[in-house]
Write a protein that holds these residues in place. Structure first.
Motif: not given
Length: 221
Positions: A96-102, A149-157, A159-166, A190-195
């Motif tokens: 569950g170490e999201d940052g390290a996994n990404n 997979i994006a080139g870098s993380p985007r968005g604060a919403g 969890f998991g791999y959401d910030p790098v998944f387009i 996925a981390a930039e989408l509304a719930p």
């Protein structure tokens, strides 16, 4: 009906709650693992998402006497032959170490061109009634969400791999010139989408929707 969701992830509980409410299914009290007496939880050693989801749901239903829903989900990257797959939550070593996994995933794909960065989120959900024999009183469903997979993380919403998944839907939206003024000209992660947007598209949302009729039946809705 008391329904145990075999997770400690508040995001997963919230997602199912929103889906039940959206479907008009009342009378379901959702409980997470932190809200029931502890019991020995077997490690996730299955070779498939289905194996892990069923094992978790069976253990929890047996230990608590509650109807149980459990999921196993992860990211399957084309260039990595479907990995991280069932190892997604512990890809970097810890759980569950999201940052390290990404960070590890992006490093592994650093030199991979855009056209080979395809991926899919996969979710398998198992529903098990207490006292059911293996294969009886059980339902297993699967949902997939394609993207890249994006080139870098985007968005604060999320969890998991959401910030790098387009999501593929975002690339299609931008290519079609839709909602550019409101949502922007760049495809969102996925981390930039509304719930609500994520629920409508996500792998877990797709799988859970397949279970809604059975949950409605159990709840007497």
């Amino acid at each position: 009906m008391r329904l145990l969701v075999a997770t400690r992830n508040a995001g997963k509980l919230g997602e199912l709650r929103r889906m039940l409410d959206g479907a008009g299914i009342a009378g379901v009290e959702l409980l997470g693992l932190d809200e029931v007496p502890g019991f020995p939880e077997a490690p996730e050693t299955g070779r498939t998402f289905e194996d892990n989801a069923l094992a978790k749901a069976r253990d929890a239903a047996r230990a608590t006497g509650l109807v149980c829903v459990a999921d196993d989900s992860g990211l399957a990257v084309d260039e990595l032959n479907g990995m991280p797959g069932v190892l997604s939550a512990r890809w970097s070593g810890g759980h569950g170490e999201d940052g390290a996994n990404n960070a590890l995933l992006l490093a592994q794909l650093r030199d991979t061109p855009a056209e080979r960065r395809g991926a899919a989120f996969v979710c398998t959900v198992a529903l098990v009634a207490p006292g059911a024999a293996a294969g009886a009183g059980e339902r297993v469903v699967r949902g997939e969400w394609r993207g890249r997979i994006a080139g870098s993380p985007r968005g604060a919403g999320g969890f998991g791999y959401d910030p790098v998944f387009i999501p593929a839907e975002e690339d299609a939206r931008v290519a079609a010139g839709e909602d550019l003024d409101r949502l922007g000209a760049a495809p969102r992660s996925a981390a930039e989408l509304a719930p609500g947007e994520k629920d409508a598209l996500s792998h877990r949302g797709r799988a859970l929707r397949l279970l809604l009729p059975e949950l409605a039946r159990l709840a007497g809705a």
